[in-house]
Design an enzyme around this catalytic site. Structure first.
Site, mmCIF file in Angstrom:
data_model
loop_
_atom_site.group_PDB
_atom_site.id
_atom_site.type_symbol
_atom_site.label_atom_id
_atom_site.label_comp_id
_atom_site.label_asym_id
_atom_site.label_seq_id
_atom_site.Cartn_x
_atom_site.Cartn_y
_atom_site.Cartn_z
ATOM 1 N N GLU A 106 0.859 -1.194 0.000
ATOM 2 C CA GLU A 106 0.000 0.000 0.000
ATOM 3 C C GLU A 106 0.893 1.241 0.000
ATOM 4 O OE1 GLU A 106 -3.151 -0.803 3.121
ATOM 5 O OE2 GLU A 106 -4.167 -1.084 1.219
ATOM 6 N N HIS A 119 0.651 -5.155 8.246
ATOM 7 C CA HIS A 119 0.167 -4.086 9.132
ATOM 8 C C HIS A 119 -0.120 -4.632 10.520
ATOM 9 C CE1 HIS A 119 -1.336 -1.579 5.449
ATOM 10 N NE2 HIS A 119 -0.036 -1.408 5.702
ATOM 11 N N THR A 199 -8.625 0.941 4.450
ATOM 12 C CA THR A 199 -9.853 0.325 3.946
ATOM 13 C C THR A 199 -11.031 1.061 4.589
ATOM 14 O OG1 THR A 199 -10.192 -1.258 5.751
ATOM 15 C CG2 THR A 199 -8.748 -1.946 3.942
#
Ligand SMILES: CCCCCOc1ccc(S(N)(=O)=O)cc1
Ligand SMILES: [Zn+2]
Length: 260
Positions: A106, A119, A199
């Site tokens: 990302e 993450h 998200t």
């Protein structure tokens, strides 16, 4: 959108703003980190990550990623130091990855995409719960670690070996005694900036801490990530891959470095 959010052309990152207008907010994540445009900050402390393997509970395919969830009712697994003040508890960790080894992370570094990104999600214990913290500007701290193609990673393999039981969306199995510190790089130099969940609901509550050093993953191990499914049991199988949001506008934010 009539169907939930996802990563397809019909419900992917370009469409999220329809239901989550904060998608175009001032502190969205991820970003492209340009090392030459970051500022070394001598005031930044070293990261202190203290994880208790006995707090790992289960491994879950949530239809967007694979996630390992931790017991967060005590201060057994915490993040302190770094750019944050106070104590943040580990809630879960998960990954984002690509359909091929040339994409998947990302965050990017001077435009370079890595094949995957880990993450580690922590919440500020000044708030009563993860859910409460997630709506506060200083509520969350996520440590990002890039995965780079190289040698087989035995620590990662323990996770991958559990994938056969969670291939489909909304499946999970118990996953005890896992120490996430075994997934951290040897050097914990980092970049940090104020951002968001990557998200939906894209809440602007994350202090991002992105490690400069990556960990290794083999091509075969990347293939194992891609064997997971976005789809549920009984649905047409859709391989889980390209579950990453592309970099978002910096909008004047400064990225600090803990190292020269
Ligand atoms: C209030 C409920 C939020 C549920 C979603 O939680 C998330 C979503 C994204 C990330 S990420 N990719 O930015 O690390 C971390 C946690
Ligand atoms: Zn994530």
């Amino acid at each position: 959108m009539s169907h939930g959010w996802g990563y397809a052309a019909t419900n992917g990152p370009d469409k999220w703003g329809e239901n989550f207008p904060i998608a175009n907010g001032p502190r969205q994540s991820p970003i492209d980190i340009v090392p030459g445009e970051t500022a070394f900050d001598a005031a930044l402390k070293a990261l202190t990550l203290k994880y208790d393997p006995s707090t790992s509970i289960d491994i879950l395919n949530n239809g967007h990623s694979v996630q390992v969830t931790f017991a967060d009712d005590t201060d057994s697994s915490t993040l302190t130091g770094g750019p944050i003040s106070g104590k943040y508890r580990l809630k879960q960790f998960h990954f984002h990855w690509g359909a091929s080894d040339d994409k998947g992370s990302e965050h990017t570094v001077a435009g370079t995409k890595y094949p995957a990104e880990l993450h580690l999600v922590h919440w500020n214990t000044k708030y009563p719960s993860f859910g409460d913290a997630a709506s506060q500007g200083d509520g969350l701290a996520v440590v990002g670690v890039f995965l780079e193609i190289g040698a087989d990673n035995p620590q990662l393999q323990k996770l991958l070996d559990a994938f056969d039981g969670i291939k489909a969306k909304s499946t999970q199995t118990s996953f005890a005694n896992y120490d996430p510190s075994t997934l951290l790089p040897g050097c914990l130099d980092y970049w940090t900036y104020d951002g968001s969940l990557t998200t939906p609901p894209l809440l602007e509550s994350v202090t991002w801490i992105v490690c400069k050093e990556s960990i290794s993953v083999s091509p075969a191990q990347m293939g194992k990530f891609r064997s997971l499914l976005f789809s549920g049991d009984g649905e047409a199988p859709c391989c889980m891959m390209d579950n990453y949001r592309p970099p978002q506008p910096l909008k004047g934010r400064k990225v600090r470095a803990s190292f020269k």
